[in-house]
Design a protein around this motif. Structure first.
Motif, PDB file in Angstrom:
ATOM      1  N   ALA A  46      50.418  11.835 -13.457  1.00 35.69           N
ATOM      2  CA  ALA A  46      49.765  13.038 -13.824  1.00 35.69           C
ATOM      3  C   ALA A  46      49.000  13.488 -12.356  1.00 35.69           C
ATOM      4  O   ALA A  46      47.764  13.430 -12.348  1.00 35.69           O
ATOM      5  N   PRO A  47      49.794  13.732 -11.319  1.00 31.65           N
ATOM      6  CA  PRO A  47      48.984  14.082  -9.829  1.00 31.65           C
ATOM      7  C   PRO A  47      48.542  15.315  -9.963  1.00 31.65           C
ATOM      8  O   PRO A  47      48.795  16.214 -10.675  1.00 31.65           O
ATOM      9  N   LEU A  48      47.240  15.389  -9.235  1.00 30.29           N
ATOM     10  CA  LEU A  48      46.505  16.527  -9.045  1.00 30.29           C
ATOM     11  C   LEU A  48      47.055  17.225  -7.997  1.00 30.29           C
ATOM     12  O   LEU A  48      47.880  16.827  -7.057  1.00 30.29           O
ATOM     13  N   PRO A  49      46.638  18.616  -7.903  1.00 33.91           N
ATOM     14  CA  PRO A  49      47.236  19.590  -6.973  1.00 33.91           C
ATOM     15  C   PRO A  49      46.490  19.122  -5.570  1.00 33.91           C
ATOM     16  O   PRO A  49      45.380  18.803  -5.438  1.00 33.91           O
ATOM     17  N   HIS A  50      47.192  19.440  -4.573  1.00 31.69           N
ATOM     18  CA  HIS A  50      46.347  19.397  -3.198  1.00 31.69           C
ATOM     19  C   HIS A  50      45.348  20.493  -3.113  1.00 31.69           C
ATOM     20  O   HIS A  50      45.521  21.634  -3.541  1.00 31.69           O
ATOM     21  N   LEU A  51      44.281  20.208  -2.267  1.00 34.37           N
ATOM     22  CA  LEU A  51      43.373  21.086  -2.205  1.00 34.37           C
ATOM     23  C   LEU A  51      43.909  22.290  -1.427  1.00 34.37           C
ATOM     24  O   LEU A  51      44.366  22.174  -0.242  1.00 34.37           O
ATOM     25  N   ASP A  52      43.486  23.628  -1.747  1.00 35.85           N
ATOM     26  CA  ASP A  52      43.696  24.720  -1.163  1.00 35.85           C
ATOM     27  C   ASP A  52      42.760  25.478  -0.998  1.00 35.85           C
ATOM     28  O   ASP A  52      41.565  25.330  -1.296  1.00 35.85           O
ATOM     29  N   ILE A  53      42.876  26.644  -0.193  1.00 34.35           N
ATOM     30  CA  ILE A  53      41.745  27.444   0.241  1.00 34.35           C
ATOM     31  C   ILE A  53      40.940  28.143  -0.728  1.00 34.35           C
ATOM     32  O   ILE A  53      39.780  28.267  -0.627  1.00 34.35           O
ATOM     33  N   ALA A  54      41.752  28.409  -2.171  1.00 29.56           N
ATOM     34  CA  ALA A  54      40.681  28.870  -3.185  1.00 29.56           C
ATOM     35  C   ALA A  54      39.773  27.722  -3.643  1.00 29.56           C
ATOM     36  O   ALA A  54      38.659  28.022  -4.034  1.00 29.56           O
ATOM     37  N   ALA A  55      40.299  26.591  -3.683  1.00 26.97           N
ATOM     38  CA  ALA A  55      39.332  25.360  -4.131  1.00 26.97           C
ATOM     39  C   ALA A  55      38.496  25.148  -3.433  1.00 26.97           C
ATOM     40  O   ALA A  55      37.341  24.854  -3.621  1.00 26.97           O
ATOM     41  N   ALA A  63      37.297  25.120 -11.533  1.00 27.90           N
ATOM     42  CA  ALA A  63      37.224  24.395 -12.809  1.00 27.90           C
ATOM     43  C   ALA A  63      37.541  23.068 -12.740  1.00 27.90           C
ATOM     44  O   ALA A  63      36.998  21.949 -13.186  1.00 27.90           O
ATOM     45  N   LEU A  64      38.804  22.720 -12.047  1.00 26.51           N
ATOM     46  CA  LEU A  64      39.193  21.422 -11.877  1.00 26.51           C
ATOM     47  C   LEU A  64      38.457  20.546 -11.112  1.00 26.51           C
ATOM     48  O   LEU A  64      38.176  19.261 -11.634  1.00 26.51           O
ATOM     49  N   ARG A  65      37.866  20.986  -9.930  1.00 28.29           N
ATOM     50  CA  ARG A  65      37.008  20.143  -8.964  1.00 28.29           C
ATOM     51  C   ARG A  65      35.554  19.754  -9.899  1.00 28.29           C
ATOM     52  O   ARG A  65      35.104  18.954  -9.676  1.00 28.29           O
ATOM     53  N   ALA A  95      44.434  13.245  -2.677  1.00 31.44           N
ATOM     54  CA  ALA A  95      44.141  14.429  -3.519  1.00 31.44           C
ATOM     55  C   ALA A  95      43.173  14.454  -4.300  1.00 31.44           C
ATOM     56  O   ALA A  95      42.237  15.294  -4.504  1.00 31.44           O
ATOM     57  N   TRP A  96      42.844  13.317  -5.086  1.00 28.31           N
ATOM     58  CA  TRP A  96      41.816  13.105  -6.016  1.00 28.31           C
ATOM     59  C   TRP A  96      40.572  13.089  -5.149  1.00 28.31           C
ATOM     60  O   TRP A  96      39.621  13.911  -5.445  1.00 28.31           O
ATOM     61  N   LEU A  97      40.398  12.359  -4.059  1.00 28.59           N
ATOM     62  CA  LEU A  97      39.225  12.419  -3.261  1.00 28.59           C
ATOM     63  C   LEU A  97      39.137  13.723  -2.600  1.00 28.59           C
ATOM     64  O   LEU A  97      37.895  14.172  -2.654  1.00 28.59           O
ATOM     65  N   ASP A  98      40.105  14.562  -2.217  1.00 25.04           N
ATOM     66  CA  ASP A  98      39.664  15.723  -1.731  1.00 25.04           C
ATOM     67  C   ASP A  98      39.267  16.748  -2.740  1.00 25.04           C
ATOM     68  O   ASP A  98      38.546  17.598  -2.371  1.00 25.04           O
TER      69      ASP A  98
END
Length: 203
Positions: A46-55, A63-65, A95-98
Motif C-alpha cells: 500500500a504505497p504512499l503518494p510521493h510528496l507534491d507541492i500541495a502537500a 490530512a495524510l501527512r 515516500a513515507w519519510l518525505d
C-alpha cells in the motif's frame, strides 16, 4: 500500554530477509509485551503518494501527512524493514519519510519524536561492511541514521542481514555459509533487541 509502529518496504511479500527479521522482532515483542499494540504499514503493498507541492504547502494541515505524523508521534518504538535497492532505500520508504517529516511540526532534534527508539532492519544482497570492496556504496544506514537522528531526533539502531542473494546467484555460492550465519545473527538480534526494548518501555 506501549505501541510499536512497524513498517515493511521489501518489494517481495515472501522470501524477504528484512520481512523475516522484522517478523521475528514483532513476535518477540508480542511475547514479551502481549498487551502492547502493533500498528503495521506495508509500504510496498500500500504505497504512499510521493510528496507534491500541495502537500508541502499544506504541511501538517495535509490530512495524510497529519495522519502519518500522528501515528509516528504516538509510537513508543518504531521498527523499519529497509532492504537495499540500488545501493539505497526503496522509493516507498522514501515516500513515507518525505510525508511524515514535516518542517515546523516534527522536524526537530528536540521535537515530538525525539528519543523514540527506531530499529532498522537493513538487509542487503551483498556485503557493504567496513573494509569490503563496496563499503563506499552503502547509502541505507548512512542515510537513515542521518535523517532519523538529524531531522527527528530519534534513537536509531540497526540489524544488518547481509549476503541475502548468495542462495540465488551462482557466483555467490561460496558465500552461502556466511549468508546463513548473517541471517541467524540477525534473527537472534531481532529477538534480543525486541525483548530488551519491550522491557525498557514498560519498566
Amino acid at each position: 500500554m506501549a505501541t510499536l509502529l512497524h513498517l515493511d518496504s521489501a518489494v517481495f511479500p515472501q522470501g524477504s530477509a528484512s520481512r523475516d527479521v522484522t517478523a521475528a522482532f514483532v513476535q518477540a515483542w508480542r511475547e514479551q509485551h502481549p498487551e502492547g499494540e502493533v500498528v503495521y504499514r506495508d509500504l510496498a503493498a500500500a504505497p504512499l503518494p510521493h510528496l507534491d507541492i500541495a502537500a508541502v504547502s499544506a504541511g501538517a494541515d495535509d490530512a495524510l501527512r497529519a495522519e502519518l505524523a500522528a501515528e509516528l508521534q504516538a509510537a513508543d518504538a518504531v521498527l523499519i524493514g529497509a532492504p537495499m535497492y540500488n545501493f539505497t532505500i526503496s522509493s516507498t520508504l522514501k515516500a513515507w519519510l518525505d510525508q511524515v517529516i514535516i518542517v515546523g511540526h516534527n522536524a526537530s532534534p528536540d521535537g515530538p519524536v525525539a528519543g523514540t527508539p527506531v530499529t532498522v532492519v537493513a538487509s542487503r544482497g551483498g556485503s557493504y561492511a567496513p573494509g569490503t570492496p563496496r563499503e563506499d556504496f552503502e547509502f541505507v544506514q548512512n542515510y537513515l541514521e542521518k535523517v532519523l537522528t538529524g531531522m527527528l531526533g530519534a534513537e536509531v539502531d540497526f540489524i544488518v542481514p547481509e549476503l541475502t542473494l548468495a542462495h540465488v546467484k551462482e557466483e555467490m555460492a561460496e558465500l552461502i555459509p556466511l549468508a546463513e550465519a548473517s541471517r541467524a545473527k540477525a534473527l537472534d538480534e531481532a529477538a534480543e533487541k525486541a525483548k530488551a526494548l519491550a522491557a525498557r518501555l514498560v519498566a
